[in-house]
Scaffold this motif. Structure first.
Motif, PDB file in Angstrom:
ATOM      1  N   ARG A  67       0.854  -1.196   0.000  1.00 45.18           N
ATOM      2  CA  ARG A  67       0.000   0.000   0.000  1.00 45.18           C
ATOM      3  C   ARG A  67       0.888   1.244   0.000  1.00 45.18           C
ATOM      4  O   ARG A  67       2.026   1.224   0.486  1.00 45.18           O
ATOM      5  CB  ARG A  67      -0.902   0.051   1.255  1.00 45.18           C
ATOM      6  CG  ARG A  67      -1.963  -1.018   1.285  1.00 45.18           C
ATOM      7  CD  ARG A  67      -2.996  -0.802   0.186  1.00 45.18           C
ATOM      8  NE  ARG A  67      -4.025  -1.846   0.161  1.00 45.18           N
ATOM      9  CZ  ARG A  67      -3.948  -2.981  -0.548  1.00 45.18           C
ATOM     10  NH1 ARG A  67      -2.875  -3.242  -1.279  1.00 45.18           N
ATOM     11  NH2 ARG A  67      -4.932  -3.854  -0.533  1.00 45.18           N
ATOM     12  N   TRP A  68       0.334   2.316  -0.557  1.00 43.99           N
ATOM     13  CA  TRP A  68       1.009   3.612  -0.472  1.00 43.99           C
ATOM     14  C   TRP A  68       0.606   4.311   0.820  1.00 43.99           C
ATOM     15  O   TRP A  68      -0.559   4.218   1.240  1.00 43.99           O
ATOM     16  CB  TRP A  68       0.616   4.506  -1.659  1.00 43.99           C
ATOM     17  CG  TRP A  68       1.263   4.088  -2.951  1.00 43.99           C
ATOM     18  CD1 TRP A  68       0.662   3.434  -3.978  1.00 43.99           C
ATOM     19  CD2 TRP A  68       2.621   4.307  -3.334  1.00 43.99           C
ATOM     20  NE1 TRP A  68       1.574   3.222  -4.998  1.00 43.99           N
ATOM     21  CE2 TRP A  68       2.785   3.749  -4.625  1.00 43.99           C
ATOM     22  CE3 TRP A  68       3.727   4.903  -2.732  1.00 43.99           C
ATOM     23  CZ2 TRP A  68       3.990   3.784  -5.319  1.00 43.99           C
ATOM     24  CZ3 TRP A  68       4.934   4.940  -3.416  1.00 43.99           C
ATOM     25  CH2 TRP A  68       5.064   4.379  -4.698  1.00 43.99           C
ATOM     26  N   GLU A  69       1.566   4.978   1.417  1.00 41.45           N
ATOM     27  CA  GLU A  69       1.279   5.793   2.616  1.00 41.45           C
ATOM     28  C   GLU A  69       1.562   7.239   2.224  1.00 41.45           C
ATOM     29  O   GLU A  69       2.678   7.566   1.817  1.00 41.45           O
ATOM     30  CB  GLU A  69       2.227   5.432   3.768  1.00 41.45           C
ATOM     31  CG  GLU A  69       2.415   3.951   4.017  1.00 41.45           C
ATOM     32  CD  GLU A  69       1.517   3.451   5.130  1.00 41.45           C
ATOM     33  OE1 GLU A  69       0.951   4.300   5.844  1.00 41.45           O
ATOM     34  OE2 GLU A  69       1.388   2.211   5.258  1.00 41.45           O
ATOM     35  N   LEU A  70       0.555   8.084   2.347  1.00 36.55           N
ATOM     36  CA  LEU A  70       0.735   9.495   2.005  1.00 36.55           C
ATOM     37  C   LEU A  70       0.691  10.322   3.280  1.00 36.55           C
ATOM     38  O   LEU A  70      -0.117  10.045   4.171  1.00 36.55           O
ATOM     39  CB  LEU A  70      -0.382   9.986   1.078  1.00 36.55           C
ATOM     40  CG  LEU A  70      -0.383   9.500  -0.368  1.00 36.55           C
ATOM     41  CD1 LEU A  70      -0.909   8.073  -0.480  1.00 36.55           C
ATOM     42  CD2 LEU A  70      -1.220  10.415  -1.245  1.00 36.55           C
ATOM     43  N   ARG A  71       1.550  11.322   3.345  1.00 36.71           N
ATOM     44  CA  ARG A  71       1.509  12.239   4.488  1.00 36.71           C
ATOM     45  C   ARG A  71       1.425  13.663   3.968  1.00 36.71           C
ATOM     46  O   ARG A  71       2.085  14.008   2.988  1.00 36.71           O
ATOM     47  CB  ARG A  71       2.734  12.055   5.384  1.00 36.71           C
ATOM     48  CG  ARG A  71       2.699  10.702   6.062  1.00 36.71           C
ATOM     49  CD  ARG A  71       3.722  10.526   7.160  1.00 36.71           C
ATOM     50  NE  ARG A  71       3.647   9.158   7.661  1.00 36.71           N
ATOM     51  CZ  ARG A  71       2.860   8.768   8.658  1.00 36.71           C
ATOM     52  NH1 ARG A  71       2.107   9.659   9.283  1.00 36.71           N
ATOM     53  NH2 ARG A  71       2.849   7.507   9.056  1.00 36.71           N
ATOM     54  N   THR A  72       0.597  14.463   4.640  1.00 38.62           N
ATOM     55  CA  THR A  72       0.412  15.836   4.160  1.00 38.62           C
ATOM     56  C   THR A  72       0.983  16.839   5.162  1.00 38.62           C
ATOM     57  O   THR A  72       1.278  16.489   6.313  1.00 38.62           O
ATOM     58  CB  THR A  72      -1.082  16.167   3.963  1.00 38.62           C
ATOM     59  OG1 THR A  72      -1.680  16.378   5.254  1.00 38.62           O
ATOM     60  CG2 THR A  72      -1.827  15.072   3.226  1.00 38.62           C
ATOM     61  N   ASP A  73       1.068  18.088   4.716  1.00 38.27           N
ATOM     62  CA  ASP A  73       1.572  19.138   5.606  1.00 38.27           C
ATOM     63  C   ASP A  73       0.571  19.505   6.699  1.00 38.27           C
ATOM     64  O   ASP A  73       0.881  20.272   7.606  1.00 38.27           O
ATOM     65  CB  ASP A  73       1.974  20.396   4.805  1.00 38.27           C
ATOM     66  CG  ASP A  73       0.806  21.031   4.069  1.00 38.27           C
ATOM     67  OD1 ASP A  73      -0.298  20.444   4.048  1.00 38.27           O
ATOM     68  OD2 ASP A  73       0.986  22.134   3.509  1.00 38.27           O
ATOM     69  N   LYS A  74      -0.650  18.956   6.625  1.00 34.19           N
ATOM     70  CA  LYS A  74      -1.643  19.222   7.671  1.00 34.19           C
ATOM     71  C   LYS A  74      -1.780  18.002   8.583  1.00 34.19           C
ATOM     72  O   LYS A  74      -2.738  17.893   9.343  1.00 34.19           O
ATOM     73  CB  LYS A  74      -2.997  19.555   7.044  1.00 34.19           C
ATOM     74  CG  LYS A  74      -2.984  20.781   6.133  1.00 34.19           C
ATOM     75  CD  LYS A  74      -2.925  22.053   6.941  1.00 34.19           C
ATOM     76  CE  LYS A  74      -2.643  23.323   6.211  1.00 34.19           C
ATOM     77  NZ  LYS A  74      -2.646  23.439   4.819  1.00 34.19           N
ATOM     78  N   GLY A  75      -0.866  17.073   8.443  1.00 24.38           N
ATOM     79  CA  GLY A  75      -0.851  15.930   9.369  1.00 24.38           C
ATOM     80  C   GLY A  75      -1.700  14.745   8.931  1.00 24.38           C
ATOM     81  O   GLY A  75      -1.891  13.812   9.710  1.00 24.38           O
ATOM     82  N   HIS A  76      -2.241  14.759   7.728  1.00 20.08           N
ATOM     83  CA  HIS A  76      -3.007  13.590   7.280  1.00 20.08           C
ATOM     84  C   HIS A  76      -2.076  12.410   7.028  1.00 20.08           C
ATOM     85  O   HIS A  76      -0.956  12.598   6.542  1.00 20.08           O
ATOM     86  CB  HIS A  76      -3.731  13.866   5.961  1.00 20.08           C
ATOM     87  CG  HIS A  76      -4.694  14.995   6.009  1.00 20.08           C
ATOM     88  ND1 HIS A  76      -4.343  16.277   5.709  1.00 20.08           N
ATOM     89  CD2 HIS A  76      -5.995  15.022   6.332  1.00 20.08           C
ATOM     90  CE1 HIS A  76      -5.400  17.065   5.834  1.00 20.08           C
ATOM     91  NE2 HIS A  76      -6.417  16.323   6.215  1.00 20.08           N
ATOM     92  N   HIS A  77      -2.590  11.243   7.332  1.00 18.43           N
ATOM     93  CA  HIS A  77      -1.893  10.008   6.976  1.00 18.43           C
ATOM     94  C   HIS A  77      -2.899   9.172   6.190  1.00 18.43           C
ATOM     95  O   HIS A  77      -3.954   8.811   6.716  1.00 18.43           O
ATOM     96  CB  HIS A  77      -1.434   9.277   8.243  1.00 18.43           C
ATOM     97  CG  HIS A  77      -0.882   7.922   7.951  1.00 18.43           C
ATOM     98  ND1 HIS A  77      -1.039   6.861   8.800  1.00 18.43           N
ATOM     99  CD2 HIS A  77      -0.191   7.450   6.888  1.00 18.43           C
ATOM    100  CE1 HIS A  77      -0.464   5.791   8.281  1.00 18.43           C
ATOM    101  NE2 HIS A  77       0.053   6.121   7.118  1.00 18.43           N
TER     102      HIS A  77
END
Ligand code: N01
Length: 547
Positions: free
Chosen positions: A131-141
């Motif tokens: 699976r891909w794990e994405l992280r954002t600058d607003k703290g989303h995982h």
């Protein structure tokens, strides 16, 4: 391992989906629609912007409009939308395209699955879970089986820094980050750096509005008229008479612009005959049309190319009254950049309030409190506009920290040049689809976006229907694609001229082939062949063993 079908408890910042989409321009919106509505998958999109539209959200500068006729600058799959949306003119303005994309988002209720104002910082493949794990600058995982990126070919801005820039007391803008608020030019001394597509549109629009305009030009471009005007009802009638046939012809063409391309070879023709054809095109307008509807070999034959440049040079001389200004506006290189068109561009330099500064001959030394200083003169300005373009093609991909199988970094993989298969996927990065990624077709974008998203959706469906985990191009297929792209590009004149097309506009960026230059029709054949072969050029990964 959590399978995609299983629902995991979600928090505001943790999200588990089948498809994560990055970007909500033409490509991202269609990808979200396709994943949710046609594939019935859980999908979520992220965008840096506070609204949908991609390039049309950001590029609000005066004069911004597409140079593709509206009938080929829209989605084709939704006939009802095509009929319902009433474009006002031949080449749509930014505000109109943005309204169209907003309507599209509303029509399919896409906004509920979009998080705006959020940058995806990293996209990491988990070898254990596939699976891909994405992280954002607003703290989303976010965990996703598939990622579709529509991050924009021309989106990562190029903002050169000049000594003293921070001292400038006036207003300062970049065309691709134009404010939403009204900008007033009345009575102001405006300076514009850059004379590409954005610059020429801006220059022509602002000149009549401002007190004085100084254009800082480094390399002159060949600009032909757009001949903008109302939509031709006859074109619309013929599209309505055979809607499918029209879109098929767009996808079979070289440019996907929806106009009839020339099959006439200019090489060997008499100069008078050639000029006659160039003259007709000059009068009916369009940049890609001037390059591809006149002759089939403007981009490949030195002789025909020179005939085109000689013709435009004569036009510049005839239009621009001041000899010195005309000379500065006259390019010396081949006509082998992304073609530019704009109405009234050269005429603008006949205005008393417009001045052209050649910063190649007199380099820009610094930005001062009051304006710009070249090695010759200081120009006082109230406003400075950067029309300096983009870190094109790869810029936005490399702003995201991509790590594929075994932790391989996309930045490392692309250190010398971008490498993909079909401009869509990269070896080592399973289930990751790049819409209009590097080494994709050099064409009008919306039809190509649609074709690529359709291809990605078919691949996703193939993986799911066959109870697989992932699809990834083989290294061999990627190597072959790159060699094919190189061979085709070097048979054209484009690699001979420096521009964003080959990365030459960004200091330090590798100068290399970044497109598949054989045209949309040939590209569609490649997409179809990849599927027809049963994805022979791809590794299809089976389920991860339990435990
Ligand atoms: O960017 P560009 P653009 N000092 O890279 C100059 C699409 N588009 O935003 O040529 C001084 O073409 C640079 O000079 P040089 C379209 O695909 C479409 O205008 O590098 N000058 C050049 O003049 C287009 O091709 C539409 O010497 C500097 C300019 O800035 C693409 O976007 C409208 C400089 C940049 O031109 C990019 O167009 C707008 C420096 N340090 C955009 N750095 C339509 O559909 C850069 N420049 C109509």
């Amino acid at each position: 391992m959590t399978s995609v079908g299983e629902k995991k408890p979600e928090t505001a910042t943790h999200l588990e989906v089948d498809v994560a989409v990055i970007g909500t321009g033409f490509a991202g919106l269609y990808a979200l629609y396709k994943a949710r509505k046609e594939l019935g998958l859980r999908a979520h999109a992220f965008d840096d912007a506070e609204g949908v539209g991609g390039t049309w959200y950001w590029n609000r500068y005066p004069g911004a409009r597409s140079d593709t006729e509206v009938t080929a600058y829209c989605y084709s799959f939704d006939r009802e939308l095509f009929d319902a949306w009433k474009w006002t003119a031949k080449y749509p303005r930014q505000s109109e395209i943005l309204a169209y994309l907003n309507l599209f988002a509303d029509r399919y209720d896409l906004r509920r699955d979009i998080t705006f104002g959020t940058h995806v910082d990293s996209v990491t493949w988990n070898d254990e879970t596939s699976r891909w794990e994405l992280r954002t600058d607003k703290g989303h995982h976010v965990t996703a089986q598939f990622v579709i990126e529509g991050v924009g070919l021309l989106s990562s801005t190029n903002l050169p820094t000049f000594p003293g820039q921070e001292k400038f007391k006036g207003e300062i803008y970049h065309t691709a980050r134009w404010p939403h608020e009204e900008v007033s030019f009345a009575g102001k001394r405006v300076g514009i750096i850059g004379t590409g597509s954005s610059g020429v549109q801006c220059i022509t629009e602002i000149a009549p509005e401002c007190g004085h305009l100084t254009v800082f030009q480094r390399t002159p471009q060949y600009i032909v008229p757009a001949v903008h005007g109302p939509r031709d009802p006859k074109i619309l009638e013929s599209i309505n008479a055979d809607y499918e046939g029209y879109w098929e012809s767009v996808l079979r063409s070289v440019t996907a612009f929806g106009f009839e391309e020339s099959s006439v070879i200019g090489e060997g023709m008499s100069p008078e005959e050639r000029d006659d054809i160039f003259d007709r095109q000059w009068n009916s307008g369009g940049g890609f049309q001037f390059m591809f509807a006149t002759f089939s070999d403007v981009g490949t034959s030195l002789e025909t190319n020179q005939a085109a440049t000689d013709f435009i040079k004569r036009k510049i001389k005839a239009i621009v009254r001041d000899r010195e200004t005309a000379a500065k506006l006259t390019p010396s290189d081949l006509y082998a950049k992304r073609p530019v068109c704009c109405d009234g561009y050269y005429e603008t330099y006949n205005r008393d309030n417009v001045e052209l500064v050649d910063v190649e001959a007199h380099p820009l030394v610094e930005i001062t409190e009051n304006g710009i200083r070249t090695n010759e003169h200081e120009y006082e300005l109230d406003m400075l506009i950067f029309a300096t373009g983009f870190d094109a093609v790869t810029g936005n991909y490399l702003k995201i920290d991509h790590r594929g199988r075994g932790g391989v970094e996309l930045r490392t993989k692309w250190a010398n040049r971008p490498l993909t298969h079909l401009g869509l996927m990269a070896a080592g990065f399973p289930n990751l689809f790049m819409i209009f990624g590097p080494m994709g077709p050099f064409t009008n974008q919306p039809p190509a976006h649609e074709a690529q998203v359709n291809w990605a959706a078919d691949a996703i469906q193939h993986v799911r229907e066959h109870h697989l985990e992932a699809i990834e191009p083989t290294q061999h297929a990627e190597d072959r694609w790159i060699a094919t792209c190189d061979e085709i590009a070097y048979a054209t004149l484009f690699p001979k001229v420096n521009s964003w097309i080959n990365g030459a506009n960004i200091p330090g960026k590798p100068i290399t082939v970044m497109f598949y230059m054989a045209g949309m029709g040939a590209y569609m054949d490649q997409l179809r062949a990849a599927v027809k072969s049963g994805y022979a050029d791809f590794t299809l990964l089976g389920p991860v063993p339990a435990g």
